[in-house]
Write a protein that holds these residues in place. Structure first.
Motif, PDB file in Angstrom:
ATOM      1  N   GLN A 118       0.824  -1.203   0.000  1.00 24.06           N
ATOM      2  CA  GLN A 118       0.000   0.000   0.000  1.00 24.06           C
ATOM      3  C   GLN A 118       0.867   1.265   0.000  1.00 24.06           C
ATOM      4  O   GLN A 118       0.598   2.221  -0.727  1.00 24.06           O
ATOM      5  CB  GLN A 118      -0.919   0.011   1.229  1.00 24.06           C
ATOM      6  N   ARG A 145       6.810   2.624 -14.129  1.00 22.78           N
ATOM      7  CA  ARG A 145       5.420   2.573 -13.652  1.00 22.78           C
ATOM      8  C   ARG A 145       4.596   3.689 -14.295  1.00 22.78           C
ATOM      9  O   ARG A 145       3.460   3.471 -14.715  1.00 22.78           O
ATOM     10  CB  ARG A 145       5.386   2.718 -12.136  1.00 22.78           C
ATOM     11  N   SER A 177       2.305   1.811  -3.405  1.00 21.73           N
ATOM     12  CA  SER A 177       1.301   2.311  -4.347  1.00 21.73           C
ATOM     13  C   SER A 177       1.051   3.806  -4.151  1.00 21.73           C
ATOM     14  O   SER A 177       0.944   4.574  -5.114  1.00 21.73           O
ATOM     15  CB  SER A 177       0.002   1.526  -4.172  1.00 21.73           C
TER      16      SER A 177
END
Length: 713
Positions: free
Chosen positions: A360, A405, A363
Motif C-alpha cells: 500500500q 510505472r 502504491s
C-alpha cells in the motif's frame, strides 16, 4: 604676503586624542611648523623608523613629514597588517563619485557587510575598492572574489581591474578547468583570486589555499548562500581556522523571504546591512525610470480544451490520494507541485494508521510521484503552451523522464492517449517552425517586439542608433520556440538564444562558456538586437544596455524578478513587460511582488534581523585610516589570449597619479623630482611587484581633494 595653504596629498603625523577604540575614529590637528624644517625631517626619516602610533593629520602646503609620539602605543597587533599603509584608505575618482557608493565602501572596510543594490548601480565597483584597500593593508595576504559561474568569474576579473588596476601579475582566474597543480602554483605566487566557490572549497580541503592567509572574501550573488551551497561550505571551512577575514556579500536581492534572508546573514557572518531600492533617495539621481506593464493573457479555446482533458488525467491520481487520506480534499486546480511534495513528506513521517502494508505504501508513493510529474506538466501548459507540454509528456513515455510505472500506467489511460494524439496533431510535426505559436502569450510577445522596433525606427533620431530587447523564459523549449518565431522577422529582428552549459538530451545541447561569452559580446556590440535567455542571463553577466525586457513567465521567487528587471533602465528609460496567463500565473506574479516589497521593508528596519555580533577587527586599535580620494590610471585590459611575449611587453600595472601642487609636468619618468626626492620615492613608496605602497611623505604630490576622516556613526 603668504599664500593660503593648500592641503597636500599626504599629511603629517601628530598627537592622537583618545576617542574610544572604534577603528573609524580620527581627529585632525593643524601643525604650524616651518616648511624647511618639515622637509628636512621628511628627507632624513627612514620608513622603517616610523612609530606604530603614527597617524595622519593636516600638512603644510608643499612639505610632508611624519611626526612621532613615543607614548602612543597600539592596543593590538594584527599579523600581516602594514602599519604605514593602514593610515590611508583609497577611493578612486577616475569614476564619478557617488555618495551611496562611498558610504557603503566606508562601512564595508570595517564590518562584514551585506550590500543589496539594484542591478547596474555598482556592486562590482564597491567590491573592487574594498579589495584594493585590503590588498594594500595586507601586503602578504590573499583576497578572493567568488562568483557562482565561470562566465561571471571571467567578467568580474576584468571589471575589477578596470576600476582599481591591481597588477595583473598578482591576479589569478581559477575555475574547475584549471588543473590542481597550476592552482597550487597560483596560490603560492598570486595574491588576488577570482574563482568559483567549488574551486576555493576544493583547494582549502587539499591545503593548496591556506585559510589564515585569506584576508578579504567577496561573495557575488550572495543570496545563494543557503543550505549546503558551496558559499556556505567555504565560510564554514575558513571559520574552522580563523575569523580574521573580512566578508563582503553582494546581491540585487538578499532572499525570497525574511527567513531566507536571516539564513544568508547567519551563514556569511554578516554584522552590517546596506540596502538600497529604486525608491532610496541617494540612488534616485542614478536610476532611470522603468515602466512595468503587466499584460494578462487569456487562454484560447484550443488551450482550454487541452487543459480540461489534462485535468481529467490528473484527477485519477489525486482522487486516489484523497481516498487514502494522505491529501486534502480540494479542487484539482487548487493543488500544486509544491503542495504535493509537502503532503508526500508528511505521509513519510506520519503514515495514516490504515496504511500498514508495504504494498500500500509503495502504491501511494507511486501516486505521489505521478501527481508531481503531472502538475509539472500542468504548469508548463499554463505558462508555456502546448508544445512544452507535448515535449514533457513524450519524455515520460520514452523513458527519458519518469519511471517505468508511469509509462505503463499512462499508456493504459485512454484519456492520456487521446490527449497525446491531439497534441501530436497540433505540435508533433517535424516541419520547421510548424508549431511556434503554441500559447497566446507567444502571439502577444511577437506583437510587442515588432511594435517596439517599428516605434524605435520612427524615433531613431531621439534615442540613438540602436535598441535592444531581452526576453526571459524559464524553459529551453520556450526559448527555442520564441527564437524560431522571431527569426521570421529578419533583418529588423536579429535574434539569438542564450542558454546554460548543461545539455538536456540530444536535442538541446548547452552552450559552452566560450559560446556564452561570445553571444553576450555580440549582443553587447550590436551583432544581435534581441536575446532570448533562460535564467543564465538573469544574474551578474554584463549584458549591456537594454531598452525592453519581456518576462515570458512569472516566478514565485522575487530574486528572479529583481534580476530580470535590473537589465534595463541603466542609462536611459526602460520598459518591462510581464506576460502572465490569467489565473494561477497572475497570482504567482502578484505574490512575488508583495514578497519583494515586504523583504525590503523589513530589512530597512533591521529590527527583525539578527546580525553577527563578533565582527573581526581587520585594522588594529590605534590605527585610524583616513580616506584619500585620488585619480587612478589603469592600463588597457589585455585578454589572456595574448602571447607571453606580448603580455610581458604590455604588462598591466596600475599607475596611481595625483596632481602636482604647481601644475602638471611633462617629465613622465621623474615627475619633476630632484635626484634626492626620486631616490627617496623609489626606495620607500614606489609600487613594486612585491609590496604596493601609497606614498606617505615628500613635497612632490598634492591633493586634488581633501582627505577626509572616517567618522563613526
Amino acid at each position: 604676503m603668504n599664500a593660503p595653504k593648500q592641503t597636500t596629498l599626504f599629511t603629517s603625523w601628530g598627537p592622537r586624542e583618545n576617542h574610544g577604540t572604534h577603528e573609524c575614529d580620527v581627529e585632525f590637528e593643524d601643525d604650524d611648523i616651518d616648511d624647511e624644517e618639515l622637509f628636512a625631517a621628511a628627507m632624513a626619516l627612514d620608513n622603517n623608523q616610523f612609530d606604530e602610533g603614527t597617524r595622519l593629520t593636516t600638512l603644510d602646503p608643499n612639505l610632508l613629514t611624519p611626526s612621532r609620539k613615543g607614548n602612543d602605543v597600539h592596543d593590538e597587533i594584527l599579523p600581516g597588517f602594514d602599519i604605514s599603509a593602514g593610515n590611508l584608505w583609497i577611493y578612486p575618482t577616475n569614476y564619478p563619485v557617488r555618495d551611496y557608493q562611498f558610504n557603503i565602501v566606508q562601512q564595508s572596510l570595517f564590518k562584514n557587510t551585506m550590500v543589496t543594490l539594484p542591478t547596474g548601480l555598482g556592486k562590482t565597483f564597491i567590491a573592487a575598492v574594498v579589495m584594493y584597500n585590503f590588498y594594500r593593508w595586507y601586503p602578504q595576504g590573499k583576497i578572493a572574489f567568488m562568483a557562482p559561474t565561470k562566465p561571471l568569474v571571467a567578467q568580474q576579473i576584468e571589471a575589477c581591474y578596470n576600476i582599481m588596476g591591481i597588477p595583473r601579475e598578482h591576479t589569478a582566474e581559477m575555475t574547475g578547468s584549471m588543473v590542481p597543480s597550476e592552482r597550487l602554483k597560483a596560490w603560492k605566487n598570486k595574491r588576488v583570486f577570482f574563482l568559483t566557490p567549488q574551486v576555493l572549497m576544493n583547494d582549502l580541503n587539499r591545503g593548496a589555499a591556506v585559510a589564515d592567509q585569506l584576508k578579504c572574501l567577496v561573495i557575488d550573488e550572495a543570496h545563494k548562500a543557503l543550505g549546503n551551497h558551496a558559499y556556505c561550505q567555504v565560510v564554514r571551512e575558513l571559520s574552522k581556522y580563523t575569523r580574521q577575514f573580512r566578508i563582503l556579500a553582494l546581491s540585487a536581492t538578499p532572499g525570497c523571504d525574511i527567513k531566507g534572508v536571516q539564513q544568508v546573514l547567519n551563514t556569511l557572518l554578516i554584522s552590517h546591512v546596506e540596502i538600497r531600492t529604486e525608491d532610496s533617495i541617494d540612488i534616485q539621481p542614478y536610476v532611470h525610470q522603468r515602466k512595468v506593464d503587466k499584460i494578462v493573457v487569456k487562454l484560447d479555446d484550443t488551450m482550454m480544451c487541452i487543459k480540461s482533458q489534462y485535468l481529467e488525467i490528473i484527477a485519477v491520481y489525486v482522487n486516489r490520494l484523497t481516498k487514502n487520506h494522505v491529501l486534502y480534499n480540494r479542487s484539482i486546480t487548487s493543488h500544486s507541485k509544491f503542495m504535493i511534495l509537502k503532503a508526500r513528506e508528511e505521509f513519510r513521517c506520519n503514515p495514516p494508521p490504515n496504511i500498514k502494508s508495504k504494498i500500500q505504501q509503495g502504491s501511494i508513493e507511486g501516486d505521489f510521484a505521478m501527481c508531481i510529474s503531472l502538475y509539472h506538466g500542468y504548469d508548463l501548459l499554463l505558462q508555456h503552451g502546448m508544445k512544452s507540454l507535448y515535449s514533457f509528456l513524450q519524455s515520460l513515455i520514452d523513458g527519458s523522464k519518469g519511471t517505468s510505472r508511469a509509462r505503463s500506467e499512462l499508456g493504459r489511460n485512454q484519456n492520456f492517449n487521446s490527449l497525446l494524439e491531439s497534441l501530436h496533431e497540433q505540435c508533433g510535426s517535424t516541419e520547421l517552425n510548424q508549431c511556434v505559436i503554441s500559447h497566446p502569450k507567444m502571439k502577444k510577445l511577437q506583437d510587442i517586439v515588432v511594435e517596439h522596433f517599428n516605434q524605435f525606427e520612427q524615433d531613431k533620431h531621439t534615442h540613438g542608433s540602436g535598441t535592444r530587447i531581452m526576453i526571459f523564459s524559464q524553459y529551453r523549449d520556450s526559448v527555442q520556440d520564441i527564437t524560431s518565431m522571431l527569426d521570421k522577422h529578419k533583418p529588423m529582428v536579429r535574434v539569438m538564444s542564450f542558454i546554460g552549459q548543461a545539455s538536456a538530451g540530444k536535442s538541446t545541447k548547452g552552450f559552452t562558456q566560450k559560446e556564452q561569452l561570445r553571444v553576450v559580446k555580440a549582443f553587447r556590440e550590436g551583432g544581435y538586437n534581441t536575446l532570448v535567455s533562460t535564467c543564465v542571463g538573469e544574474e551578474g553577466l554584463d549584458i549591456g544596455d537594454v531598452d525592453l525586457i519581456i518576462c515570458y513567465d512569472a516566478h514565485k521567487s522575487p530574486i528572479r524578478l529583481v534580476q530580470r528587471m535590473g537589465r534595463t533602465g541603466r542609462k536611459r528609460q526602460g520598459r518591462i513587460v510581464m506576460l502572465v496567463t490569467e489565473g494561477k500565473e497572475e497570482s504567482i506574479y502578484n505574490q512575488s511582488q508583495y514578497n519583494r516589497k515586504s523583504i525590503h521593508r523589513l530589512m530597512n528596519g533591521t529590527k527583525s534581523l539578527q546580525l553577527y555580533s563578533q565582527n573581526a577587527r581587520m585594522v588594529p586599535r590605534g590605527i585610524h585610516p583616513v580616506v584619500h580620494k585620488m585619480h587612478i590610471t589603469v592600463d588597457k585590459w589585455q585578454p589572456k589570449t595574448l602571447s607571453k611575449r606580448k603580455q610581458s611587453s604590455t604588462r598591466n600595472t596600475a599607475n596611481i597619479t595625483s596632481f602636482l601642487s604647481k601644475g602638471k609636468t611633462k617629465i613622465k619618468d621623474r615627475w619633476a623630482l630632484t635626484d634626492q626626492e626620486l631616490e627617496y620615492w623609489t626606495t620607500h613608496y614606489k609600487c613594486s611587484s612585491q609590496v604596493p605602497h601609497i606614498p606617505t611623505g615628500g613635497r612632490f604630490m598634492s591633493l586634488s581633494q581633501k582627505s577626509e576622516p572616517l567618522v563613526s556613526k
